[in-house]
Design a protein around this motif. Structure first.
Motif, PDB file in Angstrom:
ATOM      1  N   GLY A 169      43.672  48.329  32.299  1.00 19.14           N
ATOM      2  CA  GLY A 169      42.911  48.383  31.253  1.00 19.14           C
ATOM      3  C   GLY A 169      41.563  48.298  31.790  1.00 19.14           C
ATOM      4  O   GLY A 169      40.986  48.100  32.837  1.00 19.14           O
ATOM      5  N   ALA A 214      40.578  45.920  23.801  1.00 19.37           N
ATOM      6  CA  ALA A 214      41.906  45.541  23.282  1.00 19.37           C
ATOM      7  C   ALA A 214      41.844  44.179  22.467  1.00 19.37           C
ATOM      8  O   ALA A 214      42.230  44.124  21.487  1.00 19.37           O
ATOM      9  N   GLU A 238      49.129  46.162  25.465  1.00 15.59           N
ATOM     10  CA  GLU A 238      47.628  45.834  25.882  1.00 15.59           C
ATOM     11  C   GLU A 238      47.904  44.333  26.472  1.00 15.59           C
ATOM     12  O   GLU A 238      47.106  43.993  27.606  1.00 15.59           O
ATOM     13  N   ASN A 287      46.830  43.344  30.496  1.00 16.18           N
ATOM     14  CA  ASN A 287      45.852  42.305  30.882  1.00 16.18           C
ATOM     15  C   ASN A 287      46.582  41.189  31.852  1.00 16.18           C
ATOM     16  O   ASN A 287      45.829  40.839  32.687  1.00 16.18           O
ATOM     17  N   LYS A 337      36.250  44.324  34.300  1.00 14.46           N
ATOM     18  CA  LYS A 337      36.721  45.466  35.126  1.00 14.46           C
ATOM     19  C   LYS A 337      35.750  46.725  35.453  1.00 14.46           C
ATOM     20  O   LYS A 337      36.203  47.381  36.579  1.00 14.46           O
TER      21      LYS A 337
HETATM   22 MG    MG Z   1      43.246  45.144  28.371  1.00 10.27          MG
END
Ligand code: MG
Ligand code: ADP
Length: 592
Positions: free
Chosen positions: A95, A100, A31, A35, A81
């Motif tokens: 992601g 997360a 994760e 990112n 996002k």
């Molecule tokens: Mg993420």
């Protein structure tokens, strides 16, 4: 009666979400790295202590976060996002669920330091088990540093479930490789307990493979490069003689995202044909590029699984690409001629097209028509009239569906384990256990996503007592099991009561079946399949026909019919062959 429903406190909701997303230190690495990549980093440093159990820190030089964003990033469903539902279909970031960081912060001690380009000072946030302890201004380089300490400090069950340090570290490094291999342009450094494990300056894929796996890989890599309007594939496959006994070194990416697919793995493996002996696995690092709207990556939070709209076509495409790479088309003019002829067949069958394209370069519209043709043929049994129409150059197997012709010969069983069934061009040998596993697996999967399984009530409900681990595991998926036709009641104190089982199951062995199921489920946990997938696989495995079971003619016929009605009849859910085709011409050759 008083109202009894309450909303879960946010911190508990986060912890529950964390159960899905964060299974172990390796999930945190995945994760955090995703990112950092989404933030446009070109340099990423990973610092680990005690296999990530005490510390996992990722430091990047990406775009950083503003003070407000830094705070918001720990809220569930906080993501930069996605703005609207339509964005879901054109995702090109790693992601997008926005869960997360919230999940991680709910089960660890987290320290975030971040600064954007346009600010002189950054933000520091300390958050422990979802509670913000500190938020202040700080001096920090541009980019983001996230340190995750004492993972699962407040979830002892999870912590105790972790494997040895060596295992957890190797899982972390595996996640790392799944990212480092496909992002060779990023400079990565990895340290564990003060020792440098990887130092990977920016490079290309080939160099990256060599610096991760060693110099001897250099001369064993064959480049793969194939393109159509609809998709393309790039990367490397290992020469057949470099294949290994362990399955580990296989990396398939779709749009630069690592995926697991037994089906596509099969396409790659099949391309090697006789070059590989049964027990070895070829090396590969391949990236398939597909229009994001053609795939669904939203299937599972850990996103190792993916759904393609045109899975069979992707299968064929990959298979051809690898064959090219292996130089299997050295007889190229002949083969291409053959392929083209078949493609023309396809086109005339769908009533159009100039027949100019090569097999490996269908245009997008053709792909749609083509795949609908497959389905049509399957339905109408048009098949029997001319099976070259849908026999693609890539897969001998795709014609199998339709090779069942009107010859009605009776299937028979050999060694109480295999079914032999005659088809027009020869015969198929079906592995009864694997075939039955495939049938049940697809049935369970379908039932879990839509519909409800039939239940049969037990005359005498049975109470079963488990270890705390097994009990917790089972209770976690009791809804899914009940959906499949079980009626399981949580009796507390590590016990359950089974009131009903799925209709097709033998009610006399309910407890054994559940035991086998749980063992298989536990073994699969490390593959992070997610509840539905693991459940369908494990239950299929534990309830399928066993070796040595004698079958009546009707039972065999039913297996054959159901198997070829499956989406992917050729392999069991783990990728082992369920059917082998023998061409009569090959057999004839054996007698020469
Ligand atoms: Mg993420
Ligand atoms: P997601 O990645 O699904 O959006 P996360 O919980 O992983 O959700 O992250 C939440 C948000 O925090 C991201 O959308 C991003 O805006 C921000 N973020 C997280 N990590 C970083 C980072 N390393 N650099 C910049 N922004 C980050």
């Amino acid at each position: 009666m008083a109202d009894i429903i309450q909303l879960l406190p946010e911190s508990i909701a986060n912890q529950i979400a964390a159960g899905e997303v964060i299974q172990r230190p390796a999930s945190v690495i995945k994760e955090l790295l995703e990112n950092s990549i989404d933030a446009g980093s070109t340099e990423i440093e990973i610092i680990l202590k005690d296999s990530g159990k005490s510390l996992i820190q990722v430091v990047d030089n990406g775009k950083g976060m503003s003070e407000t964003d830094a705070r918001l990033s720990f809220e569930r469903h906080a993501t930069s996002k996605i703005r609207e539902a339509a964005d879901l279909f054109k995702i090109n970031t790693m992601g997008f669920r926005g869960e997360a960081l919230a999940s991680i912060a709910s089960i660890a001690h987290v320290e975030l330091k971040t600064r954007t380009e346009d600010k002189d000072v950054g933000t520091r946030i300390v958050i422990n088990g979802s509670a913000i302890e500190t938020q202040e201004i700080c001096q920090t380089p541009r980019g983001t540093s996230i340190a995750v300490k004492n993972l699962f400090f407040n979830v002892p069950a999870r912590r105790n479930f972790l494997k040895t340090d060596a295992t957890e570290l190797s899982k972390i490094l595996e996640e790392f490789k799944r990212i480092a291999l496909i992002k060779p342009e990023i400079f990565f450094k990895v340290y564990h307990n003060g020792t440098e494990l990887y130092y990977l300056p920016s490079s290309n894929i080939r160099q990256r493979v060599v610096s991760i796996f060693g110099k001897k890989y250099n001369e064993k890599l064959l480049p793969v490069q194939e393109e159509t309007d609809a998709f393309s594939v790039q990367g490397f496959v290992g020469q057949a003689d470099s294949a290994k006994k362990s399955r580990g070194e296989q990396y398939l990416f779709v749009n630069e995202r690592f995926i697991k697919s037994n089906y596509l793995n099969h396409a790659i493996r099949l391309a090697y044909g006789d070059l590989l002996t049964k027990d070895v696995h070829p090396f590969y690092v391949l990236n398939l590029s597909i229009e994001p709207s053609q795939i669904d990556i939203n299937v599972h939070p850990t996103k190792h699984e993916i759904k393609f709209q045109e899975e069979r076509i992707v299968y064929n495409f990959l298979n051809v690409a690898i064959k090219h790479a292996l130089g299997k088309y050295s007889l190229r003019p002949m083969i291409d001629f053959e392929a083209e002829r078949q493609f023309q067949h396809v086109q005339s069958a769908i009533g159009g097209g100039s027949g100019q394209q090569e097999f490996s370069k269908p245009r997008k519209q053709e792909i749609d028509k083509w795949s609908s043709l497959y389905d049509e043929i399957k339905e109408n049994q048009l098949a029997a009239t001319d099976d070259t129409i849908y026999r693609s150059a890539a897969t001998e197997e795709s014609s199998l569906h339709s090779s069942f012709d009107k010859i009605k010969s009776k299937p028979f069983q050999i060694h109480s384990n295999y079914i032999v069934h005659q088809i027009k061009s020869g015969f198929v040998l079906i592995h009864q256990c694997y075939a039955h596993e495939r049938i049940l697996y697809e049935q369970y999967k379908n039932c879990l996503s839509e519909g409800q399984g039939n239940a049969q009530k037990l005359l005498f409900p049975i109470t079963i007592n488990y270890t705390p681990e097994r009990y917790t595991l089972l209770i976690n998926m009791v809804d899914e099991l009940n959906h499949l036709g079980y009626e399981i009641e949580n009796f507390g104190e590590n016990s359950i009561i089974v009131h009903a089982t799925p209709a097709e199951m033998d009610e006399n062995s309910t407890e054994e079946t559940l035991d086998r199921f749980l063992s298989s489920y536990e073994e699969n946990i490390e593959f992070q399949l997610g509840i539905a997938e693991n459940l369908a696989r494990s239950l299929a495995k534990s309830t399928s026909l066993k070796k040595g079971k004698r079958l009546s003619e009707e039972e065999m016929q039913s297996i054959i019919d159901k198997l070829f009605a499956c989406q992917n009849p050729y392999v069991n859910p783990e990728g082992k062959k369920a059917v082998i085709t023998y061409e009569i011409s090959e057999i004839e050759n054996l007698f020469k």
